[in-house]
Write a protein that holds these residues in place. Structure first.
Motif, PDB file in Angstrom:
ATOM      1  N   LEU A 213       0.821  -1.208   0.000  1.00  0.00           N
ATOM      2  CA  LEU A 213       0.000   0.000   0.000  1.00  0.00           C
ATOM      3  C   LEU A 213       0.858   1.262   0.000  1.00  0.00           C
ATOM      4  CD1 LEU A 213      -2.775  -1.101   2.528  1.00  0.00           C
ATOM      5  CD2 LEU A 213      -3.130  -0.548   0.111  1.00  0.00           C
ATOM      6  N   ASP A 214       1.945   1.269   0.773  1.00  0.00           N
ATOM      7  CA  ASP A 214       2.838   2.429   0.806  1.00  0.00           C
ATOM      8  C   ASP A 214       3.539   2.624  -0.534  1.00  0.00           C
ATOM      9  OD1 ASP A 214       2.504   3.569   3.350  1.00  0.00           O
ATOM     10  OD2 ASP A 214       3.690   1.999   4.272  1.00  0.00           O
ATOM     11  N   PHE A 215       3.956   1.532  -1.139  1.00  0.00           N
ATOM     12  CA  PHE A 215       4.594   1.614  -2.455  1.00  0.00           C
ATOM     13  C   PHE A 215       3.631   2.239  -3.464  1.00  0.00           C
ATOM     14  CE2 PHE A 215       5.711   0.163  -6.644  1.00  0.00           C
ATOM     15  CZ  PHE A 215       7.101   0.156  -6.663  1.00  0.00           C
ATOM     16  N   TRP A 332       9.949   2.148   4.485  1.00  0.00           N
ATOM     17  CA  TRP A 332      11.354   1.964   4.113  1.00  0.00           C
ATOM     18  C   TRP A 332      11.504   0.887   3.047  1.00  0.00           C
ATOM     19  CZ3 TRP A 332      14.635  -2.302   5.811  1.00  0.00           C
ATOM     20  CH2 TRP A 332      15.985  -2.117   5.518  1.00  0.00           C
ATOM     21  N   ARG A 333      10.806  -0.214   3.200  1.00  0.00           N
ATOM     22  CA  ARG A 333      10.887  -1.278   2.200  1.00  0.00           C
ATOM     23  C   ARG A 333      10.332  -0.809   0.851  1.00  0.00           C
ATOM     24  NH1 ARG A 333       8.684  -6.899   4.441  1.00  0.00           N
ATOM     25  NH2 ARG A 333       9.371  -7.509   2.344  1.00  0.00           N
ATOM     26  N   ALA A 334       9.301   0.037   0.892  1.00  0.00           N
ATOM     27  CA  ALA A 334       8.776   0.588  -0.358  1.00  0.00           C
ATOM     28  C   ALA A 334       9.816   1.504  -1.010  1.00  0.00           C
ATOM     29  CB  ALA A 334       7.488   1.357  -0.083  1.00  0.00           C
ATOM     30  N   VAL A 335      10.508   2.304  -0.196  1.00  0.00           N
ATOM     31  CA  VAL A 335      11.563   3.186  -0.717  1.00  0.00           C
ATOM     32  C   VAL A 335      12.692   2.354  -1.323  1.00  0.00           C
ATOM     33  CG1 VAL A 335      13.403   4.789  -0.026  1.00  0.00           C
ATOM     34  CG2 VAL A 335      11.064   5.141   0.788  1.00  0.00           C
ATOM     35  N   VAL A 336      13.098   1.299  -0.626  1.00  0.00           N
ATOM     36  CA  VAL A 336      14.165   0.421  -1.131  1.00  0.00           C
ATOM     37  C   VAL A 336      13.754  -0.188  -2.466  1.00  0.00           C
ATOM     38  CG1 VAL A 336      15.423  -1.729  -0.704  1.00  0.00           C
ATOM     39  CG2 VAL A 336      15.125  -0.073   1.138  1.00  0.00           C
ATOM     40  N   ALA A 337      12.505  -0.621  -2.558  1.00  0.00           N
ATOM     41  CA  ALA A 337      12.024  -1.217  -3.811  1.00  0.00           C
ATOM     42  C   ALA A 337      12.046  -0.199  -4.950  1.00  0.00           C
ATOM     43  CB  ALA A 337      10.601  -1.771  -3.613  1.00  0.00           C
ATOM     44  N   ARG A 338      11.688   1.047  -4.643  1.00  0.00           N
ATOM     45  CA  ARG A 338      11.680   2.067  -5.698  1.00  0.00           C
ATOM     46  C   ARG A 338      13.106   2.401  -6.152  1.00  0.00           C
ATOM     47  NH1 ARG A 338       7.545   4.205  -2.421  1.00  0.00           N
ATOM     48  NH2 ARG A 338       8.933   5.749  -1.519  1.00  0.00           N
ATOM     49  N   LEU A 339      14.038   2.540  -5.210  1.00  0.00           N
ATOM     50  CA  LEU A 339      15.419   2.822  -5.593  1.00  0.00           C
ATOM     51  C   LEU A 339      16.036   1.638  -6.344  1.00  0.00           C
ATOM     52  CD1 LEU A 339      16.871   4.709  -2.481  1.00  0.00           C
ATOM     53  CD2 LEU A 339      16.196   5.645  -4.692  1.00  0.00           C
TER      54      LEU A 339
END
Length: 581
Positions: A213-215, A332-339
């Motif tokens: 959901l955050d992603f 944080w995991r969503a940010v890591v996935a995007r980067l």
């Protein structure tokens, strides 16, 4: 578990390069200082835990001297805690900005290297909204990685320290049930462990959907923001077409997706918060319930109860670290996935440029640009333009014509070296300078002086020289505005922008000038005057033009047409086409 290992491997791949970079010693030093301060804070907590026992015992026993002594001890410990907290925050922020600056420079360099940003779009960019990746996601990655990493370290050290204390307190305050002591070594530790395991398992079960959901929320917000910017940048065309209602409906639909996903986050967060708040409140009284029988049986004093409460809380907090930061971890995991997606997209764009089967621009000791066995394709692999044997010689002027969609502009992109799809090679004379002028030229936001001379530094061309060129192209009224800052693609008409594009060509005087309908917004007399100006001012420059007006033919020595040849277009001499039956 596999997802956790995969995430940690990705984090290491993204984070480690900074600590091995040219700024590694500063980064490592600051990280070591932050860790050392965190360990000192845990040590201070241990001392405060021991102080709490003595202080409350002094209260229970009405020991005035002991009370005053413990107040002095508390002031010393509180002062140390304050100083450590201040410098931990300061050094942490210092490390964040240095790390973020390095990562931003790295990502900008890779994104803007050799037209990677363009190829990423061609290939169906997996990293949508690169502006968000570089601006927001790097900032969040650095701050959250440090916060979670230091927090995890603190929890491990706190757990190791207070487990020893809590185990000793389990012996000092034996489990007292039904009027008798029950032998249960370390029962307070086991109670904290069972409580934390129960809480962690339920938190993971309730909160796991938040990662996705955050992603999606970040992606949808960025998409909505991007479309707002598009409306602003194309406001004139939207107004002329009376497209306000259509744009409002489209933006409302996109924002509806933002709202819908946000409701999903709200619902899931409500459930997670309901559990974590209940869990945290119960944790306050749970150790008191365990130790109360021993206290009322006069086995322990009030100070020991207070120490048990704090030690149990520290152990429980350390064991429940993932519960307390679950919401942050999901972000944080969503940010890591995007980067990670951004890095993979850049790598994919770089592979396109180095693919041995792609179109190659080959520097050679030649006096002409030559197309050799060139087949330009679409991104899906379909052939578009076949061209071989064409040479663009010094000082020659060539007009390229053909139906819309025949691949004229794509052929120019291949010559420029930014279109990789296809096969064959393009021989470029060594040290030759090429300039491409599209139908809608680009001007960076800033002074008009800098916009005209782009991509060169503003100091390369004097203001007097630019004023002279502005007079030549028919825009003398702009001569007094060279130092004015503005968004020139929005402030000037397309015709004025095309004139400024030609001014840029006159200033740079390239060896090869490619005009992709670069005068299409001008009236024919103005277009003819500017072509005569180019011929006079740039007599040695090879000019290749794309155009649909027959009036352009008199300014070019030959006409190359793109004609249908089966499933592709081919280059043919226009005179030969006209002569054929």
């Amino acid at each position: 578990m596999n997802n956790i290992r995969s995430t940690l491997a990705t984090v290491w791949r993204i984070a480690a390069p900074y600590f091995n970079s040219e700024d590694k010693w500063a980064g490592r030093g600051l990280l070591a200082a932050v860790i050392a301060i965190e360990l000192a804070l845990v040590a201070n907590d241990v001392l405060l835990n021991q102080w709490r026992n003595r202080f409350y015992n002094a209260l229970q026993e009405r020991d005035w001297d002991g009370f005053v002594r413990e107040l002095i001890v508390f002031c010393v410990l509180a002062a140390i805690l304050t100083v450590l907290s201040i410098y931990q925050l300061y050094l942490n922020q210092w490390l964040q900005i240095r790390w973020r600056r390095w990562m931003t420079s790295k990502y900008l360099g890779e994104w803007l290297h050799d037209a990677n940003h363009y190829r990423m779009q061609l290939h169906g960019d997996a990293a949508d909204n690169p502006d968000q990746r570089i601006s927001d996601d790097i900032k969040m990655f650095v701050s959250q990685t440090l916060g979670l990493g230091i927090g995890l370290l603190s929890s491990i050290v706190t757990l190791a320290s207070f487990v020893v204390i809590l185990w000793g307190l389990s012996a000092a305050a034996p489990l007292h049930l039904f009027g008798s002591d029950v032998s249960f070594p370390g029962y307070l530790v086991w109670g904290a462990l069972v409580y934390a395991i129960f809480g962690t398992a339920l938190t993971q079960w309730i909160g796991s959907p938040l990662v996705r959901l955050d992603f999606d929320q970040q992606r949808l917000e960025a998409d909505f923001r991007f479309n707002l910017v598009r409306v602003r940048e194309n406001s004139e065309q939207i107004a002329l077409l009376k497209g306000d209602r259509a744009e409002r409906e489209q933006l409302s639909t996109r924002f509806g997706s933002v709202v819908s996903n946000w409701y999903g986050i709200m619902s899931r967060t409500k459930r997670l918060t309901a559990f974590t708040q209940s869990y945290s409140q119960a944790a306050v009284v749970f150790p008191v319930i365990l130790s109360a029988p021993a206290y009322f049986a006069s086995k322990i004093q009030l100070g020991t109860v207070m120490q048990i409460m704090e030690a149990f809380g520290k152990v429980q907090d350390a064991l429940s670290f993932f519960i307390s930061v679950y919401r942050t971890m999901a972000e944080w995991r969503a940010v890591v996935a995007r980067l990670d997606g951004f890095e993979r997209s850049i790598a994919q764009a770089e592979r396109l440029a180095t693919d041995p089967d792609a179109v190659k621009a080959v520097p050679a000791a030649s006096d002409a640009i030559a197309l050799q066995e060139l087949l330009v394709k679409l991104p899906n692999g379909a052939p578009l333009v076949a061209a071989t044997g064409l040479k663009l010689r010094p000082g020659e002027r060539t007009l390229v014509t053909g139906p819309s969609g025949a691949g004229k502009s794509t052929l120019f992109r291949a010559v420029a070296g930014i279109w990789p799809f296809g096969s064959g090679s393009i021989v470029i004379p060594e040290h030759a300078s090429l300039m491409m002028l599209p139908q809608k030229p680009y001007f960076p936001i800033g002074s008009l002086h800098a916009a005209i001379v782009y991509p060169a530094e503003a100091e390369k061309f004097s203001a007097d020289r630019i004023r002279e060129v502005l007079g030549q192209i028919g825009l003398p009224q702009l001569a007094s505005r060279l130092e004015e800052e503005g968004h020139w693609n929005r402030m000037l008409s397309l015709g004025e922008q095309q004139r400024l594009g030609l001014a840029r060509a006159l200033l740079h005087a390239p060896d090869y000038l490619f005009l992709d309908e670069a005068t299409a917004s001008l009236d024919e007399p103005s277009e003819a005057a500017l072509y005569r100006l180019l011929m006079e001012e740039l007599p040695a420059t090879t000019i290749v033009s794309i155009g649909h007006r027959s009036t352009l033919e008199e300014f070019h020595q030959r006409n190359i047409a793109l004609v249908r040849d089966g499933d592709r277009f081919g280059l043919r001499d226009a005179t030969k086409i006209a002569a054929s039956p």
